[in-house]
Scaffold this motif. Sequence first.
Motif, PDB file in Angstrom:
ATOM      1  N   GLU A 265     -25.873 -13.173 -33.554  1.00  0.00           N
ATOM      2  CA  GLU A 265     -27.054 -12.682 -32.847  1.00  0.00           C
ATOM      3  C   GLU A 265     -26.660 -11.953 -31.568  1.00  0.00           C
ATOM      4  OE1 GLU A 265     -30.282 -16.153 -34.168  1.00  0.00           O
ATOM      5  OE2 GLU A 265     -29.102 -16.356 -32.331  1.00  0.00           O
ATOM      6  N   THR A 303     -33.424  -2.284 -39.654  1.00  0.00           N
ATOM      7  CA  THR A 303     -34.043  -3.610 -39.750  1.00  0.00           C
ATOM      8  C   THR A 303     -33.740  -4.440 -38.509  1.00  0.00           C
ATOM      9  OG1 THR A 303     -33.884  -3.579 -42.174  1.00  0.00           O
ATOM     10  CG2 THR A 303     -34.158  -5.729 -41.112  1.00  0.00           C
ATOM     11  N   THR A 304     -32.475  -4.432 -38.087  1.00  0.00           N
ATOM     12  CA  THR A 304     -32.080  -5.212 -36.908  1.00  0.00           C
ATOM     13  C   THR A 304     -32.736  -4.666 -35.644  1.00  0.00           C
ATOM     14  OG1 THR A 304     -29.944  -5.700 -37.939  1.00  0.00           O
ATOM     15  CG2 THR A 304     -30.112  -6.062 -35.567  1.00  0.00           C
ATOM     16  N   LYS A 306     -35.565  -3.017 -35.344  1.00  0.00           N
ATOM     17  CA  LYS A 306     -36.996  -3.311 -35.310  1.00  0.00           C
ATOM     18  C   LYS A 306     -37.250  -4.786 -35.049  1.00  0.00           C
ATOM     19  CE  LYS A 306     -41.369  -2.316 -37.553  1.00  0.00           C
ATOM     20  NZ  LYS A 306     -42.062  -1.602 -38.647  1.00  0.00           N
ATOM     21  N   ARG A 307     -36.399  -5.651 -35.600  1.00  0.00           N
ATOM     22  CA  ARG A 307     -36.581  -7.087 -35.367  1.00  0.00           C
ATOM     23  C   ARG A 307     -36.409  -7.423 -33.891  1.00  0.00           C
ATOM     24  NH1 ARG A 307     -32.761 -10.747 -34.945  1.00  0.00           N
ATOM     25  NH2 ARG A 307     -31.206  -9.509 -36.049  1.00  0.00           N
ATOM     26  N   GLY A 310     -39.115  -4.571 -31.859  1.00  0.00           N
ATOM     27  CA  GLY A 310     -40.501  -4.500 -32.289  1.00  0.00           C
ATOM     28  C   GLY A 310     -40.922  -3.155 -32.835  1.00  0.00           C
ATOM     29  N   SER A 312     -39.301   0.856 -34.613  1.00  0.00           N
ATOM     30  CA  SER A 312     -38.154   1.480 -35.273  1.00  0.00           C
ATOM     31  C   SER A 312     -37.352   2.321 -34.281  1.00  0.00           C
ATOM     32  CB  SER A 312     -38.637   2.379 -36.410  1.00  0.00           C
ATOM     33  OG  SER A 312     -39.249   3.553 -35.891  1.00  0.00           O
TER      34      SER A 312
END
Length: 326
Positions: A265, A303-304, A306-307, A310, A312
Amino acid sequence: MKHVSILIPIGNTSLSNIEATYKMFTKINEARQKEGKLPLFKIQLVGLTNEIMLSNSMFSIKPDTTIQEVHQTDLIIIPAVHGDMSEILSLNSDFKDWIRKQYELGAEIASLCLGAFILASTGLLDGKNCTTHWLSADEFSSLFPKVNLAPYKIITDENGIYTSGGAYSSLNLILYLLEKYAGRDMAIQSSKIFEIDIERNSQLHFIIFQRQKEHEDTTIKRAQEFIENNFRNKITVDQLASVLCVGRRNLERRFKKATANTILEYIQRVKIEAAKISLESTNENVNEVMYNVGYSDTKSFRTTFKRITGISPVQYKNKYNRMQNV
């Protein structure tokens, strides 16, 4: 007619919160009057005394009334407060019983940004979800461990208690309340007048990654520095353990305890923070940024990103890039 009580706490209170809230509710009344309708809100500034000194005595506000004179209200709005929170909570402790009583009588309560500290001091947030400015998340959690803090959210809404995230996201909560009380059309009209993004629901992309080094584990600090200096390369846990001469399981356990992140992480967050800086300050396209921070898989990067943020990478670049108009 709904009675709206905008509290005026003692101390360094956000004048912008007070003024913006007052104006936004007042504009709804004005719009209704233009349509030949009765005003929807009675808006009052409510204090502990008849005159409140704010911002280290630079400003003073004369509330319309005091809590002793308001026996029942429909909505209480608590603006942000700044400074030593223990001192602020002490200075404003007389609000607590009144807020609790009003809630028991059916009033709804909304805190704006750091106003959540005053709201939480009443105990009404215990066991409930809440947000506040992400910079004060650790202090808030320390003072109010029974509250379920979600510092990435813009708005929380639970059992007639509302909270908003950092700084001007308080305007999003006011819009949310205006939509509830005055309808969607009025809220949209207000969002246009005050130029507020009515659909905004997360403050993740406003969070600057804090490289968590407020701990005493020097080995983990070395691990963090190694990651930050080499994030463009592939880093494995085994490699990191070898560099530091520490067993893998021991390293993983200590890293998580010290930083609240797993090693993976942390690597991802360092990469994404570097990507954010590039998207804000260069003319590089998203793919170039992706490769420069060490990603080769487009889907994984998006994906990472945006996660963590919040939105793109493209949305982030369009929203925050400072070079686009140069």
